[in-house]
Design a protein around this motif. Structure first.
Motif, mmCIF file in Angstrom:
data_model
loop_
_atom_site.group_PDB
_atom_site.id
_atom_site.type_symbol
_atom_site.label_atom_id
_atom_site.label_comp_id
_atom_site.label_asym_id
_atom_site.label_seq_id
_atom_site.Cartn_x
_atom_site.Cartn_y
_atom_site.Cartn_z
ATOM 1 N N ARG A 199 7.711 20.516 -4.316
ATOM 2 C CA ARG A 199 6.924 21.366 -3.426
ATOM 3 C C ARG A 199 7.638 21.691 -2.119
ATOM 4 N N GLY A 200 8.937 21.456 -2.066
ATOM 5 C CA GLY A 200 9.683 21.842 -0.867
ATOM 6 C C GLY A 200 9.540 20.853 0.264
ATOM 7 N N GLY A 201 9.133 21.333 1.454
ATOM 8 C CA GLY A 201 9.100 20.514 2.653
ATOM 9 C C GLY A 201 8.107 19.372 2.598
ATOM 10 N N THR A 202 8.276 18.444 3.543
ATOM 11 C CA THR A 202 7.458 17.236 3.555
ATOM 12 C C THR A 202 6.712 17.111 4.876
ATOM 13 N N ILE A 203 5.431 16.766 4.792
ATOM 14 C CA ILE A 203 4.623 16.474 5.979
ATOM 15 C C ILE A 203 4.201 15.016 5.862
ATOM 16 N N ARG B 162 0.863 -1.180 0.000
ATOM 17 C CA ARG B 162 0.000 0.000 0.000
ATOM 18 C C ARG B 162 0.904 1.236 0.000
ATOM 19 N N VAL B 163 0.809 2.047 -1.030
ATOM 20 C CA VAL B 163 1.744 3.141 -1.240
ATOM 21 C C VAL B 163 1.039 4.481 -1.055
ATOM 22 N N VAL B 164 1.694 5.350 -0.272
ATOM 23 C CA VAL B 164 1.210 6.710 -0.070
ATOM 24 C C VAL B 164 2.358 7.660 -0.389
ATOM 25 N N PHE B 165 2.145 8.577 -1.333
ATOM 26 C CA PHE B 165 3.129 9.591 -1.669
ATOM 27 C C PHE B 165 2.870 10.832 -0.821
ATOM 28 N N CYS B 166 3.962 11.442 -0.319
ATOM 29 C CA CYS B 166 3.822 12.633 0.525
ATOM 30 C C CYS B 166 4.798 13.713 0.092
ATOM 31 N N ASP B 167 4.292 14.932 -0.069
ATOM 32 C CA ASP B 167 5.143 16.119 -0.099
ATOM 33 C C ASP B 167 4.495 17.110 0.862
ATOM 34 N N ALA B 168 3.816 18.103 0.353
ATOM 35 C CA ALA B 168 3.063 18.974 1.264
ATOM 36 C C ALA B 168 1.731 18.341 1.657
ATOM 37 N N GLU B 169 1.262 17.353 0.860
ATOM 38 C CA GLU B 169 0.032 16.639 1.159
ATOM 39 C C GLU B 169 0.264 15.152 0.954
ATOM 40 N N ALA B 170 -0.724 14.336 1.326
ATOM 41 C CA ALA B 170 -0.629 12.885 1.162
ATOM 42 C C ALA B 170 -1.489 12.451 -0.025
ATOM 43 N N TYR B 171 -0.955 11.536 -0.856
ATOM 44 C CA TYR B 171 -1.674 11.031 -2.029
ATOM 45 C C TYR B 171 -1.697 9.507 -1.951
#
Length: 605
Positions: free
Chosen positions: A540-544, A512-521
């Motif tokens: 998008r810079g920083g990661t949450i 199960r894969v979730v991509f994250c930068d400023a948001e979760a996909y």
């Protein structure tokens, strides 16, 4: 300033330094003054001097001698001035007087100069003659001076210059490491005995001049501690035999060593004689430095901050030595019971989250300075340096346990045994993580897929080995992938390639894969081998990362006991895993902004 003037100024400075060094050496070669000098700290730097402009030197009761870097004097005058300051310490002149510090300082100066004149040591730094009939006791002369109206005859024999005190009682502006008070009078008494023995040998014709008794010199606490380790403590005996102990206040001053430091590559331990330690404390300090070197803390630093890594190692070593009761831990050394049972790597991960606090702590070298000194190898043995330390510790551990020479903490034993084996590569460690979470599936025979291996009897159907679909249910894990612009593509490729190969080998059908930068996909379930081809780095810079963790934790179609693997470059927020098994996969050299609870795998290209 012309080129010729600058050259002249440089030559003048060099001459002044040479004269001072020669005077210092003259003092150090004398058996009467050497023990006192080795326990004092002579400071000759413009930014540290507290000496009056016209003076040569002053001394405080903690044994710091401040020499004037701008004062010109020949070597014999420097030797006399430094000896004068040392005798203030050795004769016990630092006593508080309610009546007059002036008369007391004058009396002590005259007594010291009378002693040096009768000793015929070096050259006086003053032009006047000493007053006649000076008594041998400071108190008698002090009382006489207090009753005199004209004291000019007794002035000018101090090292601080006209109308100044060379004994510094006020330590309110003391800007150096506070030390335990040395037993100056006891040191002076023992050095007098050594000087008398040397003088007797000169009179008997055994020696041509007064020299330092080598046997007396090597009978310091540091050398006695070293001999004790060699003869009585097998664990560190072989390490001790390969190290040179250097006790030199000039070297320690130049290297800014407050108490001690070690150079594992040069196999040298530096002990500051200006910081008095008794024999049991010296054993603790030297054992501390031996363990730094033997456990290869200099090499294991790797990507970490050097000073914080040194602090973490100090916490571990001091905890072990306290449990082992090797000597006595000096006051002020790093020790915290909350780190009991932790290794240096674990402590580092904790203290790095509060660098502002832990950077203020002092190692044996001082605040902000690590007592592990890096350097080029000068080891000349038959094997390399790593092999020498491994062999010495391994044999020492065996002898120590066979002879039952004392308790050894389990953590220390584990580290010694771990050094016997090369470090495990990150991808192998990752494979072990998969092994822990995905046990091998027992295959069954089924006619649904006949075996094609029986070519000799193709008409006879035979069952093939297959994996039961039921056993694959719930066999998955989560991947929270940092896809911010700071992620390096080569790092992503290495991480995802390793995940794909291990997942395939462990019969994991999908992750199960979730991509994250400023948001979760949420990308849903993906075949491991397809993950790398689908990832596109977003700028998008920083990661949450926390939204990605929350997404997996709340997903109804994601097993509650499935582990999560987080791939990030460390530039992210703090995450909470809600008790799930998890691990972090980060680039080599990266750090996490929080203390990780799960395993951390650092990728090397």
């Amino acid at each position: 300033m012309s080129k010729q003037s600058r050259k002249k100024k440089k030559e003048t400075t060099d001459v002044a330094t040479e004269q001072f060094s020669a005077g210092y050496q003259m003092l150090g070669n004398h058996p009467l003054f050497n023990p006192l000098l080795r326990n004092a700290a002579v400071i000759r730097r413009e930014e540290n001097t507290r000496c009056p402009q016209n003076g040569l030197a002053i001394v405080d009761k903690e044994g710091y001698i401040y020499a004037n870097p701008k004062k010109r004097a020949d070597s014999a005058e420097w030797a006399r001035a430094l000896a004068h300051c040392l005798l203030h310490l050795g004769m016990g002149h630092f006593k508080e007087h309610d009546t007059s510090q002036r008369e007391w300082n004058m009396a002590c100066d005259c007594i010291v100069e009378k002693f040096l004149t009768e000793l015929k040591f070096a050259k006086p730094f003053y032009d006047a003659d000493l007053p006649p009939n000076i008594p041998n006791e400071e108190q008698r002369l002090f009382k006489s001076l207090c009753g005199l109206d004209d004291k000019s005859e007794y002035e000018g024999f101090g090292t601080a210059g006209p109308a100044a005190f060379d004994m510094l009682f006020d330590l309110s502006q003391h800007d150096h490491w506070r030390r335990k008070p040395a037993q100056w009078e006891k040191l002076f008494a023992s050095s007098l005995a050594s000087a008398v023995r040397s003088a007797v040998r000169v009179a008997a014709g055994e020696l041509s001049s007064l020299t330092i008794d080598v046997d007396e010199l090597i009978n310091t606490n540091a050398f006695r501690a070293k001999r004790w380790f060699i003869s009585s403590y097998p664990l560190l005996g072989a390490i001790a035999s390969g190290f040179k102990v250097i006790e030199d206040s000039i070297i320690c001053q130049r290297m800014e060593i407050s108490i001690a430091a070690v150079s594992p590559s040069l196999q040298e331990i530096y002990i500051n004689p200006a910081y008095p330690l008794d024999e049991m404390e010296m054993r603790f300090v030297i054992a501390h430095e031996y363990l730094h070197a033997a456990l290869r803390h200099d090499e294991r630093k790797d990507w970490r901050d050097a000073y914080l890594w040194n602090v973490a190692c100090d916490f571990v070593i001091n905890m072990w030595l306290s449990e082992m009761r090797v000597g006595e831990r000096p006051e002020g050394l790093l020790y915290d019971a909350q780190f009991k049972g932790m290794n240096a790597e674990g402590i580092y991960d904790r203290i790095v989250t509060d660098m502002r606090t832990y950077r203020k702590l002092a190692t044996l070298r001082g605040v902000g300075l690590g007592d592990i000194i890096p350097g080029e190898d000068r080891y000349t043995g038959d094997t390399d340096l790593d092999a020498f330390y491994r062999k010495a510790l391994s044999q020492g551990l065996t002898y120590h346990q066979e002879q039952e020479r004392g308790y050894l903490p389990e953590g220390l034993v584990e580290e010694i045994r771990a050094l016997m084996h090369p470090p495990i590569p990150w991808d192998v460690e990752l494979a072990h993580w998969f092994d822990d979470h995905f046990t091998p599936i027992e295959k069954i025979r089924s006619y649904a897929r006949p075996s094609r291996r029986q070519s000799s009897t193709p008409d006879i159907p035979r069952p093939n080995w297959v994996v039961s679909q039921l056993s694959l249910d719930g066999r998955t894990f989560g991947v929270v992938l940092d896809t911010s612009g700071s992620m390096d593509r080569s790092v992503l490729a290495s991480a995802l390639g390793a995940i794909a190969s291990y997942s395939y080998a462990k019969d994991v059908p999908a992750a199960r894969v979730v991509f994250c930068d400023a948001e979760a996909y949420d990308n849903g379930y993906m075949k491991p081998e397809d993950i790398a081809g689908e990832v596109k780095v977003k700028g998008r810079g920083g990661t949450i990362l926390q939204p990605g963790i929350d997404l997996l934790d709340r997903a109804e179609d994601f097993p509650k006991d499935a582990p999560i693997l987080v791939i990030t470059d460390g530039y992210c927020d703090k995450v909470v895993m809600y008790g799930r098994d998890h691990a972090f996969l980060i680039p080599h050299g990266a750090t996490l902004p929080f203390e990780p609870k799960g395993k951390v795998f650092r990728m090397k290209n």
